[in-house]
Design a protein around this motif. Structure first.
Motif, PDB file in Angstrom:
ATOM      1  N   UNK A 252       0.819  -1.207   0.000  1.00 28.44           N
ATOM      2  CA  UNK A 252       0.000   0.000   0.000  1.00 28.44           C
ATOM      3  C   UNK A 252       0.857   1.263   0.000  1.00 28.44           C
ATOM      4  N   UNK A 253       1.988   1.200   0.683  1.00 33.30           N
ATOM      5  CA  UNK A 253       2.892   2.359   0.710  1.00 33.30           C
ATOM      6  C   UNK A 253       3.497   2.609  -0.664  1.00 33.30           C
ATOM      7  N   UNK A 254       3.869   1.530  -1.360  1.00 30.09           N
ATOM      8  CA  UNK A 254       4.409   1.676  -2.712  1.00 30.09           C
ATOM      9  C   UNK A 254       3.355   2.309  -3.623  1.00 30.09           C
TER      10      UNK A 254
ATOM     11  N   UNK B 263       8.716 -10.768  -1.084  1.00 30.74           N
ATOM     12  CA  UNK B 263       7.838 -11.447  -2.038  1.00 30.74           C
ATOM     13  C   UNK B 263       6.370 -11.184  -1.714  1.00 30.74           C
ATOM     14  N   UNK B 264       6.064 -11.068  -0.428  1.00 29.97           N
ATOM     15  CA  UNK B 264       4.692 -10.763  -0.011  1.00 29.97           C
ATOM     16  C   UNK B 264       4.287  -9.370  -0.495  1.00 29.97           C
ATOM     17  N   UNK B 265       5.206  -8.408  -0.358  1.00 29.40           N
ATOM     18  CA  UNK B 265       4.940  -7.054  -0.867  1.00 29.40           C
ATOM     19  C   UNK B 265       4.744  -7.098  -2.380  1.00 29.40           C
ATOM     20  N   UNK B 266       5.599  -7.865  -3.034  1.00 31.89           N
ATOM     21  CA  UNK B 266       5.545  -7.970  -4.492  1.00 31.89           C
ATOM     22  C   UNK B 266       4.212  -8.557  -4.961  1.00 31.89           C
ATOM     23  N   UNK B 267       3.691  -9.533  -4.211  1.00 33.67           N
ATOM     24  CA  UNK B 267       2.390 -10.144  -4.564  1.00 33.67           C
ATOM     25  C   UNK B 267       1.258  -9.128  -4.543  1.00 33.67           C
ATOM     26  N   UNK B 268       1.395  -8.107  -3.684  1.00 33.05           N
ATOM     27  CA  UNK B 268       0.357  -7.086  -3.588  1.00 33.05           C
ATOM     28  C   UNK B 268       0.441  -6.027  -4.680  1.00 33.05           C
TER      29      UNK B 268
ATOM     30  N   UNK C 148       4.565  12.445   2.775  1.00 36.90           N
ATOM     31  CA  UNK C 148       3.965  11.566   1.767  1.00 36.90           C
ATOM     32  C   UNK C 148       2.527  11.188   2.134  1.00 36.90           C
ATOM     33  N   UNK C 149       2.114  11.536   3.355  1.00 41.94           N
ATOM     34  CA  UNK C 149       0.721  11.310   3.774  1.00 41.94           C
ATOM     35  C   UNK C 149      -0.179  12.425   3.245  1.00 41.94           C
TER      36      UNK C 149
END
Length: 412
Positions: free
Chosen positions: A15-17, A71-76, A275-276
């Protein structure tokens, strides 16, 4: 051309990306270079790998944890068949291969080769994601551009070579690259010091003659104090390069100490924004008739207070001070505050590399020394000296220094 720097908190998860893309939508991504830190607490996790590696414990499982989190971040962010999954896995395969083959006992050298992986992976993920959603960019390996000496963990930039490399970049394109890293003559990775991504962005901004540089934080801008540590702090909307350099020198964590110097040399405006809330103005650092000089508060924790005195009651003279500072330089222990009298020298020190006991051991062969660890250094910039007493409330003062509306107090 604009230079943007995004820190670890701004790319800590999928979500941050995605939020980085939203920030870019508000700012425009044309003719822009992005400098990216490692994701979240990845640097800390890789430091744990280093600890286990040198203790000859199971570092492989620690690497696997970091790999799975990425990899978990990448999946999102990507479809299942995207090439990024293989590329992320390859970064970790290369890390394992390096540690398997490495024969160097030099901790700092190994540290730089290992810990730099965080920036390599995060920047590649961000670059691919932005390309997928229409923000066209080229991924750059910062080590091909920022050249340094071989002072591992504290690389000294070769400005002539670095500027020659970076100036070749086309200024009509956009890029994503890494903060924190460069390379020496043999192309081994050299890091620029912890939290050095801001400095990396400033290097690129200087060499590209950028129109402006912005670092994106989870705070509204430069405050009169860290809101997590001080009450009733306010936003500084405009400050001079000189004030920002002073604040960074005294330890304001929102700005890396080396960042301002290259920007000031070319009068490149420097912004600190959230960035918020990216549409808010944040803080501008530069030349302006609106610059403020507000009372500001800075806290540096985990310091060491060292008192040094001569054994024969002779004066602390230039030759003594030279010996002491040469030793501090040898072990890369930084001076946060110094105060001397006729026969003694008090130093508040930052022991980033855990070498203070070695310093003390060598100094105690010639001097009387006394160490107090885990002290805090409070600095008040632009202090109202008529209300000085409020700075001492509920504090056990070990050392104090007042000069030109700057108050510094060492406490434990």
């Amino acid at each position: 051309m604009k230079v943007f720097k995004f820190g670890g908190a701004s790319v800590k998860d999928a979500e941050s990306v995605k939020n980085v893309a939203k920030v870019l939508e508000t700012q425009g991504f044309e003719k822009c270079l992005l400098v990216v830190s490692a994701m979240g607490k990845t640097t800390n996790a890789l430091e744990k790998v280093m600890e286990y590696y040198f203790k000859k414990e199971d570092f492989h499982s620690e690497i696997e944890k970091i790999k799975q989190s990425h990899l978990e971040i990448t999946k999102g962010l990507f479809a299942e068949n995207h090439s990024i999954f293989n590329e992320v896995a390859l970064f970790f395969d290369d890390l394992e291969a390096f540690l398997r083959r490495n024969k160097s006992p030099n901790y700092n050298f190994v540290y730089d080769q290992v810990v730099s992986c965080g920036e390599m992976i995060s920047s590649k993920i961000l670059s691919d994601y932005l390309n997928d959603i229409g923000f066209s960019n080229s991924w750059l390996d910062a080590r091909d551009y920022i050249k340094t000496d071989d002072s591992y963990r504290e690389g000294v930039v070769n400005w002539k070579e670095t500027e020659a490399n970076i100036s070749k970049l086309g200024k009509e394109q956009s890029y994503v690259t890494q903060g924190f890293i460069g390379s020496e003559d043999n192309n081994f990775t050299v890091t620029l010091g912890r939290e050095g991504s801001d400095y990396s962005a400033a290097i690129f901004a200087y060499c590209l003659n950028a129109d402006a540089m912005t670092i994106w934080k989870d705070v509204p801008g430069v405050m009169t104090g860290d809101p997590r540590k001080f009450e009733n702090v306010t936003l500084l909307s405009n400050i001079s390069y000189e004030e920002a350099i002073e604040m960074a020198y005294y330890g304001a964590s929102v700005i890396h100490p080396k960042t301002l110097q290259p920007l000031k040399q070319k009068n490149i405006p420097f912004y600190v924004k959230s960035f918020v809330e990216p549409v808010k103005p944040g803080t501008k650092v530069g030349i302006s008739d609106k610059n403020q000089s507000e009372e500001s508060y800075i806290l540096k924790e985990n310091q060491v207070l060292m008192n040094i005195s001569t054994r024969d009651f002779s004066f602390i003279a230039e030759d003594h001070i030279s010996q002491i500072f040469n030793l501090l330089a040898k072990y890369k222990v930084k001076v946060s505050l110094m105060q001397n009298s006729a026969i003694s020298l008090a130093l508040c020190l930052e022991d980033k590399f855990g070498k203070i006991d070695l310093v003390n051991e060598e100094l105690s062969q010639k001097f009387n020394t006394d160490l107090v660890k885990n002290v805090s250094l409070y600095t008040v910039r632009n202090a109202n000296l008529d209300e000085l007493s409020k700075f001492y409330q509920n504090k056990k003062v070990l050392l104090e220094q007042i000069s030109k509306q700057t108050v510094q107090i060492v406490t434990n």
